[in-house]
Design a protein around this motif. Structure first.
Motif, PDB file in Angstrom:
ATOM      1  N   SER A 141       0.837  -1.238  -0.228  1.00  0.00           N
ATOM      2  CA  SER A 141       0.102   0.143  -0.016  1.00  0.00           C
ATOM      3  C   SER A 141       0.803   1.134   0.040  1.00  0.00           C
ATOM      4  CB  SER A 141      -1.071  -0.076   1.139  1.00  0.00           C
ATOM      5  OG  SER A 141      -1.621   1.301   1.462  1.00  0.00           O
ATOM      6  N   PHE A 142       1.935   1.218   0.967  1.00  0.00           N
ATOM      7  CA  PHE A 142       2.865   2.474   0.820  1.00  0.00           C
ATOM      8  C   PHE A 142       3.476   2.654  -0.364  1.00  0.00           C
ATOM      9  CE2 PHE A 142       6.656   4.765   1.663  1.00  0.00           C
ATOM     10  CZ  PHE A 142       6.352   5.701   2.709  1.00  0.00           C
ATOM     11  N   ARG A 143       4.028   1.726  -1.115  1.00  0.00           N
ATOM     12  CA  ARG A 143       4.639   1.941  -2.238  1.00  0.00           C
ATOM     13  C   ARG A 143       3.943   2.277  -3.517  1.00  0.00           C
ATOM     14  NH1 ARG A 143      10.107  -0.093  -2.442  1.00  0.00           N
ATOM     15  NH2 ARG A 143      10.472  -1.305  -0.269  1.00  0.00           N
ATOM     16  N   SER A 144       2.368   1.933  -3.377  1.00  0.00           N
ATOM     17  CA  SER A 144       1.558   2.290  -4.537  1.00  0.00           C
ATOM     18  C   SER A 144       1.127   3.632  -4.232  1.00  0.00           C
ATOM     19  CB  SER A 144       0.516   1.212  -4.614  1.00  0.00           C
ATOM     20  OG  SER A 144      -0.292   1.294  -3.327  1.00  0.00           O
ATOM     21  N   ALA A 145       1.026   3.982  -3.169  1.00  0.00           N
ATOM     22  CA  ALA A 145       0.396   5.362  -2.588  1.00  0.00           C
ATOM     23  C   ALA A 145       1.241   5.791  -1.350  1.00  0.00           C
ATOM     24  CB  ALA A 145      -0.913   5.464  -2.682  1.00  0.00           C
ATOM     25  N   PRO A 146       2.507   6.513  -1.467  1.00  0.00           N
ATOM     26  CA  PRO A 146       2.987   6.771   0.046  1.00  0.00           C
ATOM     27  C   PRO A 146       2.160   7.933   0.698  1.00  0.00           C
ATOM     28  CG  PRO A 146       4.477   6.857  -2.244  1.00  0.00           C
ATOM     29  CD  PRO A 146       3.153   6.626  -2.543  1.00  0.00           C
ATOM     30  N   TYR A 147       2.173   7.468   1.962  1.00  0.00           N
ATOM     31  CA  TYR A 147       1.512   8.410   3.122  1.00  0.00           C
ATOM     32  C   TYR A 147       0.216   8.597   2.635  1.00  0.00           C
ATOM     33  CZ  TYR A 147       6.496   9.286   3.952  1.00  0.00           C
ATOM     34  OH  TYR A 147       7.902   9.049   4.182  1.00  0.00           O
ATOM     35  N   ALA A 148      -0.665   7.871   1.804  1.00  0.00           N
ATOM     36  CA  ALA A 148      -1.833   8.019   1.807  1.00  0.00           C
ATOM     37  C   ALA A 148      -2.609   7.628   2.783  1.00  0.00           C
ATOM     38  CB  ALA A 148      -2.493   7.061   0.577  1.00  0.00           C
ATOM     39  N   ARG A 149      -2.063   6.827   3.819  1.00  0.00           N
ATOM     40  CA  ARG A 149      -2.791   6.455   5.232  1.00  0.00           C
ATOM     41  C   ARG A 149      -2.088   7.428   6.286  1.00  0.00           C
ATOM     42  NH1 ARG A 149      -3.005  -0.461   4.754  1.00  0.00           N
ATOM     43  NH2 ARG A 149      -4.564  -0.468   2.852  1.00  0.00           N
ATOM     44  N   PRO A 150      -3.073   7.430   7.485  1.00  0.00           N
ATOM     45  CA  PRO A 150      -2.428   8.049   8.591  1.00  0.00           C
ATOM     46  C   PRO A 150      -1.166   7.738   9.193  1.00  0.00           C
ATOM     47  CG  PRO A 150      -4.911   8.017   8.644  1.00  0.00           C
ATOM     48  CD  PRO A 150      -4.528   7.168   7.590  1.00  0.00           C
ATOM     49  N   TYR A 151      -1.409   6.168   8.932  1.00  0.00           N
ATOM     50  CA  TYR A 151      -0.140   5.208   9.564  1.00  0.00           C
ATOM     51  C   TYR A 151      -0.300   3.951   8.825  1.00  0.00           C
ATOM     52  CZ  TYR A 151      -3.781   2.546  11.935  1.00  0.00           C
ATOM     53  OH  TYR A 151      -4.716   1.666  12.164  1.00  0.00           O
ATOM     54  N   TYR A 152       1.056   3.555   8.944  1.00  0.00           N
ATOM     55  CA  TYR A 152       1.519   2.182   8.573  1.00  0.00           C
ATOM     56  C   TYR A 152       2.049   1.222   9.615  1.00  0.00           C
ATOM     57  CZ  TYR A 152       0.525   4.354   3.800  1.00  0.00           C
ATOM     58  OH  TYR A 152      -0.053   4.867   2.953  1.00  0.00           O
ATOM     59  N   ILE A 153       1.423   0.100   9.676  1.00  0.00           N
ATOM     60  CA  ILE A 153       2.324  -1.104  10.328  1.00  0.00           C
ATOM     61  C   ILE A 153       3.525  -1.530   9.702  1.00  0.00           C
ATOM     62  CG2 ILE A 153       2.198  -3.261  11.485  1.00  0.00           C
ATOM     63  CD1 ILE A 153      -0.044  -1.220  12.488  1.00  0.00           C
ATOM     64  N   CYS A 154       4.576  -1.157  10.161  1.00  0.00           N
ATOM     65  CA  CYS A 154       5.934  -1.092   9.359  1.00  0.00           C
ATOM     66  C   CYS A 154       7.138  -1.998  10.193  1.00  0.00           C
ATOM     67  CB  CYS A 154       6.483   0.148   9.117  1.00  0.00           C
ATOM     68  SG  CYS A 154       6.940   1.117  10.579  1.00  0.00           S
ATOM     69  N   SER A 155       8.066  -2.136   9.612  1.00  0.00           N
ATOM     70  CA  SER A 155       9.189  -2.867  10.311  1.00  0.00           C
ATOM     71  C   SER A 155      10.106  -2.257  11.047  1.00  0.00           C
ATOM     72  CB  SER A 155       9.915  -3.359   9.032  1.00  0.00           C
ATOM     73  OG  SER A 155       9.452  -4.314   8.044  1.00  0.00           O
ATOM     74  N   THR A 156      10.638  -3.000  11.899  1.00  0.00           N
ATOM     75  CA  THR A 156      11.799  -2.337  12.723  1.00  0.00           C
ATOM     76  C   THR A 156      13.170  -2.643  12.063  1.00  0.00           C
ATOM     77  OG1 THR A 156      10.586  -2.820  14.885  1.00  0.00           O
ATOM     78  CG2 THR A 156      12.999  -2.335  14.980  1.00  0.00           C
ATOM     79  N   LEU A 157      14.026  -1.670  11.921  1.00  0.00           N
ATOM     80  CA  LEU A 157      15.327  -2.053  11.103  1.00  0.00           C
ATOM     81  C   LEU A 157      16.518  -2.451  12.128  1.00  0.00           C
ATOM     82  CD1 LEU A 157      14.989   0.904   8.612  1.00  0.00           C
ATOM     83  CD2 LEU A 157      14.030  -1.243   8.581  1.00  0.00           C
TER      84      LEU A 157
END
Length: 272
Positions: free
Chosen positions: A122-138
């Motif tokens: 979702s992020f790659r197709s439309a960056p920052y379109a959502r208020p937040y994303y469940i993402c990875s820890t690096l």
């Protein structure tokens, strides 16, 4: 405080960009969601700057008791609740335990890997379109996704990086947050058993807390966790800050949220 202000300002810029995209696309539903998130970020910024003498508490989810379950929330919102309560990255198992203890329902951990992949797509197709994303820890060394640790994209990079001491720092920080949430629930009533069991498990692994009585002492638990956290916090913060700086210089927005793709060197190149 400076770190939190910078993180909030970055988040406000992301939300403003997403609002413009929603306006362009005529997505009124998304526009309303983004607008509310932007207003919350603005209020938090004003509080940190001392411009608001009556800060709101809508940044933190309110723990519930088993008599008031929240079964109707989508999985990503349930994960958001648990992560916001903890304030640090967490494994699917811990997220499920926390959500069951404080929000009355366990998480479907089998779906969390798919959820994170869906979030990245979702992020790659439309960056920052959502208020937040469940993402990875690096990881601090390779800036690659840390295994089985989820975070929120609204957190600063420093909070989403794991160094040699970070797991312990996260454990102690989570203990403090859970203790605070337990006190919010308790009042004059007895804590739900699920909350007591979760905190008792934490107490068994915190130096300086005497749990031989088998009873839960929230004040002593908080003091023991805070004392040990002071020992590790500065060194861990320095490691994560250095790694975050490298990530900003080397990675794009998607990779900062979901990790870099490690390049596999062919045998021919390794032996040349």
């Amino acid at each position: 405080m400076h770190e939190h202000l910078v993180a909030l300002e970055e988040r406000m810029q992301q939300l403003q960009h997403a609002v413009r995209q929603a306006l362009t696309q005529g997505d009124n539903a998304q526009l309303g969601t983004l607008g509310e998130e932007l207003r919350r970020a603005q209020r938090a910024w004003e509080v940190l700057c001392g411009l608001d003498s009556n800060p709101t508490r809508d940044q933190q989810p309110k723990p519930t008791t088993p008599e008031h379950p929240r079964d109707n929330l989508p999985l990503r919102d349930q994960v958001h609740q648990a992560l916001t309560l903890l304030t640090v990255p967490a494994s699917p198992k811990l997220l499920s335990q926390v959500h069951q203890a404080f929000f009355s329902t366990p998480l479907n951990t089998a779906r969390l890997t798919t959820l994170r992949r869906d979030e990245e797509r979702s992020f790659r197709s439309a960056p920052y379109a959502r208020p937040y994303y469940i993402c990875s820890t690096l990881t601090s060394d390779l800036l690659a996704p840390a295994r089985a640790l989820l975070a929120l994209s609204t957190w600063s990079l420093e909070r989403r990086i794991v160094g040699p001491l970070t797991q312990r720092v996260h454990f102690l920080t989570a203990a403090l947050r859970l203790t605070d949430a337990a006190e919010h629930l308790s009042g004059e009533a007895e804590l739900p058993q699920s909350v007591q069991l979760l905190l008792l498990r934490y107490s068994q692994n915190i130096h300086g807390y005497d749990n031989r009585s088998g009873t839960l002492d929230l004040t002593a638990l908080r003091q023991a966790a805070a004392t040990e956290l002071d020992i590790h916090a500065d060194e861990d913060a320095a490691t994560c800050a250095a790694a975050a700086q490298r990530a900003r210089e080397q990675l794009g927005d998607a990779e900062q949220n979901f990790g870099s793709t490690l390049r596999v060197v062919s045998r021919r190149h390794r032996t040349a």
